[in-house]
Design an enzyme around this catalytic site. Structure first.
Site, short mmCIF file in Angstrom:
data_model
loop_
_atom_site.label_atom_id
_atom_site.label_comp_id
_atom_site.label_asym_id
_atom_site.label_seq_id
_atom_site.Cartn_x
_atom_site.Cartn_y
_atom_site.Cartn_z
N ARG A 17 0.84 -1.22 0.00
CA ARG A 17 0.00 0.00 0.00
C ARG A 17 0.87 1.26 0.00
NH1 ARG A 17 -2.07 2.20 4.41
NH2 ARG A 17 -2.34 0.22 5.48
N TYR A 59 -17.60 14.21 -15.42
CA TYR A 59 -18.11 12.83 -15.38
C TYR A 59 -19.09 12.71 -14.21
CZ TYR A 59 -17.99 7.86 -14.19
OH TYR A 59 -18.33 6.59 -13.84
N1 LCS Z 1 -12.85 10.90 -15.21
C1 LCS Z 1 -13.48 10.74 -16.38
C2 LCS Z 1 -13.39 11.82 -17.41
C3 LCS Z 1 -14.20 9.58 -16.63
O1 LCS Z 1 -14.81 9.44 -17.81
C4 LCS Z 1 -14.28 8.58 -15.62
C5 LCS Z 1 -15.06 7.33 -15.83
C6 LCS Z 1 -13.61 8.80 -14.41
C7 LCS Z 1 -12.90 9.96 -14.23
C8 LCS Z 1 -13.63 7.77 -13.31
O2 LCS Z 1 -12.79 6.73 -13.62
P1 LCS Z 1 -12.96 5.21 -13.10
O3 LCS Z 1 -13.05 5.31 -11.61
O4 LCS Z 1 -14.20 4.67 -13.71
O5 LCS Z 1 -11.71 4.56 -13.56
N2 LCS Z 1 -15.90 7.38 -16.93
C9 LCS Z 1 -16.74 6.48 -17.32
C10 LCS Z 1 -17.55 6.63 -18.46
O6 LCS Z 1 -17.65 7.63 -19.14
N3 LCS Z 1 -18.22 5.53 -18.66
O7 LCS Z 1 -17.96 4.61 -17.67
C11 LCS Z 1 -17.01 5.16 -16.75
#
Ligand code: LCS
Length: 391
Positions: free
Chosen positions: A56, A109
């Site tokens: 960790r 998002y």
């Molecule tokens: N930032 C952006 C711009 C994202 O599109 C997403 C996830 C995240 C952060 C978060 O990342 P994760 O924790 O999922 O790795 N976006 C998604 C989307 O547009 N469709 O499914 C997940």
């Protein structure tokens, strides 16, 4: 000496000689590290001796990924996380405290929106969304308690762009750090740190992985700040990546430039097809010369990337019927995979955003987001074509 991007994605921060000549970085699939004696353990905990302690707090496979990403983003240091959201939350919690304000781009998002709401409700950290389209606008929306500026560009899923150099200049004068979620571009298309921004975040789940088999996040920035996150909001909240996922990302990242070129090329062809389609109302694509952000795209992005959002003429049901007709293109959230994926933001990625807020962001019920995959673009086009014929 730093080599070209296409070389660094393959070789950076790895010396085979230090690992029995293993061509590929070894997977240190271990939770902990043994100490030669009690004193060594004491010295490592006290920071008097370099060396691994517990995964960790650091792991050799993860470290190769972090160092490579730092170089690709032109940053000093990087940290890998268990998800993009773990990276977003660790960075925001490191930068803010109760009573502070976060200034956000006009759309983020859905789960980042959810996190902003949680920070407000539980910890009294306020936020506002702003167009950030001029120095004047910024002057009006930056408050005396603004502790950081948080930007997605392109914004998920409306593909609006923010001029990073302009925002960074204004923020620097006021001493406010600028955080950029670079997920949609990857460092191959855009490097916010070289434009004056302070921290870059990735959902590495997307283009960094490229193969749809990992959930992961990254944060890149100055050594001091990344060190602080590592010792606080990463170590104690604990959203660290598993060594195996870091290993998969090291495998995926080698082909990042090749994949991004193909995603972008395919998307250009599909934009040309969609732009004249009689059943398409409008398109959000930064490579559209008629898009108001086209000049910003030319200035800060290598290519417009692999995502296209478009609105179907009709209703939410028309959009859903269209999705249901698709055969090659899969109905799924996420993006940046080899497979073309389509999703309905209003009921999927941005369902947590209240309808009124969604409207302000430009997310109508007829909007679809297509993550253009690596298949032959003609096959993707033919799939879209037959689906249009059936609505
Ligand atoms: N930032 C952006 C711009 C994202 O599109 C997403 C996830 C995240 C952060 C978060 O990342 P994760 O924790 O999922 O790795 N976006 C998604 C989307 O547009 N469709 O499914 C997940």
């Amino acid at each position: 000496m730093k080599k070209r991007f296409e070389t660094e994605v393959i070789h950076n921060s790895y010396q085979a000689e230090e690992h029995q000549g293993s061509l590929v970085p070894p997977l240190y699939q271990t939770s902990t590290f043994t100490f030669a004696n009690a004193e060594q353990g004491e010295n490592r905990f006290a920071g008097k001796e370099e060396g691994y302690i517990y995964s960790r707090l650091g792991n050799p496979t993860v470290k190769i990924l972090e160092d490579r990403m730092a170089t690709l983003e032109n940053g000093e240091a990087a940290l890998a996380f268990s998800s993009g959201m773990a990276a977003v939350s660790a960075v925001l919690m490191a930068l803010t405290k109760t009573g502070d304000h976060i200034l956000c781009s006009q759309g983020v998002y859905g789960c980042t929106f959810g996190l902003m709401e949680l920070l407000k409700e539980k910890y009294g950290i306020e936020h506002d969304f702003s167009q950030m389209d001029s120095v004047e606008t910024l002057g009006n929306v930056i408050l005396s308690n603004t502790a950081c500026i948080y930007i997605e560009t392109p914004i998920n899923p409306t593909m609006k762009l923010v001029d990073l150099e302009m925002v960074a200049k204004v923020a620097k004068q006021k001493g406010i750090p600028v955080v950029v979620d670079n997920t949609f571009c990857s460092p191959y298309l855009q490097t916010p740190l070289t434009l004056g921004c302070d921290v870059v975040i990735h959902s590495a789940t997307k283009y960094i992985s490229g193969h749809g088999d990992v959930i992961a996040g990254m944060a890149v920035g100055k050594k001091d700040f990344i060190g602080q996150v590592s010792k606080t909001t990463q170590k104690d909240i604990g959203g660290i990546i598993s060594p195996f996922d870091a290993w998969l990302l090291l495998r995926g990242i080698k082909t990042l430039p090749v994949r991004m070129d193909r995603h972008s090329e395919n998307a250009k062809h599909l934009f040309e097809y969609l732009k004249t389609h009689p059943k398409v109302d409008y398109i959000y694509y930064p490579g559209d010369p008629e898009n108001k952000d086209y000049a910003i795209m030319k200035k800060q992005m290598k290519t417009p990337g692999g995502l296209i959002s478009f609105s179907i003429k009709g209703t939410k049901e028309t959009a859903q019927t269209f999705m249901n007709q698709l055969q090659l293109i899969k109905i799924a959230v996420s993006l940046g995979d080899a497979e073309s994926l389509i999703q309905h933001p209003a009921t999927m990625t941005h369902a947590v955003v209240p309808e009124e807020e969604r409207r302000k962001m430009g997310i109508e019920n007829t909007l679809l987001r297509l993550s253009v995959g690596l298949e032959a673009w003609e096959d993707i086009k033919e799939d879209l074509d037959q689906a249009f014929q059936n609505i």
